[in-house]
Scaffold this active site. Sequence first.
Site, short mmCIF file in Angstrom:
data_model
loop_
_atom_site.label_atom_id
_atom_site.label_comp_id
_atom_site.label_asym_id
_atom_site.label_seq_id
_atom_site.Cartn_x
_atom_site.Cartn_y
_atom_site.Cartn_z
N ALA A 1 23.13 6.86 -11.75
CA ALA A 1 21.76 7.34 -11.99
C ALA A 1 20.86 6.11 -12.00
O ALA A 1 21.18 5.11 -12.64
CB ALA A 1 21.68 8.05 -13.33
N LYS A 2 19.77 6.19 -11.28
CA LYS A 2 18.85 5.04 -11.26
C LYS A 2 17.87 5.22 -12.42
O LYS A 2 16.75 5.71 -12.24
CB LYS A 2 18.14 4.95 -9.91
CG LYS A 2 17.46 3.63 -9.66
CD LYS A 2 17.03 3.50 -8.21
CE LYS A 2 16.11 2.33 -7.96
NZ LYS A 2 16.75 1.02 -8.08
N SER A 3 18.34 4.88 -13.60
CA SER A 3 17.51 5.07 -14.79
C SER A 3 16.90 3.74 -15.20
O SER A 3 17.49 2.67 -15.00
CB SER A 3 18.36 5.61 -15.94
OG SER A 3 19.25 4.63 -16.40
N TYR B 1 18.31 -0.90 -16.30
CA TYR B 1 17.76 -2.19 -15.88
C TYR B 1 17.58 -3.15 -17.05
O TYR B 1 17.18 -4.30 -16.84
CB TYR B 1 16.47 -1.97 -15.07
CG TYR B 1 16.86 -1.43 -13.69
CD1 TYR B 1 17.07 -2.30 -12.63
CD2 TYR B 1 17.15 -0.09 -13.51
CE1 TYR B 1 17.51 -1.84 -11.41
CE2 TYR B 1 17.60 0.39 -12.30
CZ TYR B 1 17.78 -0.49 -11.24
OH TYR B 1 18.24 -0.03 -10.03
#
Length: 363
Positions: free
Chosen positions: A173-175, A179
């Site tokens: 998931a690019k949450s 980051y």
Amino acid sequence: MFSKGDKTKDVATPRICDVVWHDGEFIAWNDARVHVMSHVLHYGSSIFEGIRCYATKQGPAIFRLKEHMQRFLNSAKIYRMDHGWTLDQLVDASVELVERSGLEQCYIRPILFRSLDEARPAFGVNPFPNPLACYIGAWDWGKYLGDEAIEKGVDVCVSTWNRLTPNSMPAMAKSGANYMNSQLIKMEALLNGFAEGIALDDRGYVSEGSGENIFTVTNDTVLTPPLSSSILAGITRDSVIQICHELGITVKERSIQRAALYVADELFFSGTAAEITPIRSVDRITVGAGGRGPVTEKIQKAFFQITKGERAAPGDWLTYVKKSQAAQPGRNGSQPETSATVSLSDHEPEPAMKFQAAGHGIE
Ligand SMILES: Cc1ncc(COP(=O)(O)O)c(C=O)c1O
């Protein structure tokens, strides 16, 4: 903030589109603001995408827009964000944003996050009471790891920070929260004089850079870590794999030991921001001949030709922004294919495309 009559804001380097798409409407850049008590600022509750739009002879063309938006929808689904936007609506919004920006090339940033209902504020970790907000912005972004990097390569290190474990924070998931891990990797690398850091997974196998996937080249065989090494299923990674197939280069998804990085003939990163960037050293050990290797160069060349619309892509990879100029080289000399999507009002739903990033075409 914007000079009169100018569509874009010019601060330092990035030229920024003066409008932002917000939940179905275009608003001024200056009005795209959130309350400081928004859930997202305290608990990291956002998912987002990073998409490049390239300058081509037929005008701006967005690279693999549907695949990026499908990953955006997947990320939202994982985090139970019931937003109601469809793939087509998000695709159309992005196309219209680029059209309005007047930019020939840009980076597109869709973001969906848990906001604050000021009439009924909720401050706990439980995200459900907080409303969702969806925005798409765009700006012109140059070479992420520097202009020289594309040709000469970058010096990197193996990070002391591991990548996320699959059952703590899903790397697929690019949450926004993922980051924080990327920032630890990136800061450590920069402070130690490296351009980027490579994280290992929780078992000690190579995972990925703070914002890129990684490939090794050994004896003309290209290897990349599998999804089980806690990587983001990169769309550039998938593009590289498909380009390798087209070029007749053997490519495999394999667990990679840290030491294999040091003895590889070539290494490179792939990513929307980093595109295809060679790695010339790891932990101050020179990789191969210490620059861009021949296999990397071949893949990189094909990639940039495709993004510029100068070479047929293995799939329908470019969405042309200007409808009248919507054509891209057909495969095997076929008729040009129309792939542009225009304003929301022109929208005609089409079946949502599912992006199978895992092991795409890889044995
Ligand atoms: C952690 C991470 N891995 C890999 C990638 C590469 O993904 P993509 O090629 O889809 O941009 C990115 C960039 O988005 C990233 O942030």
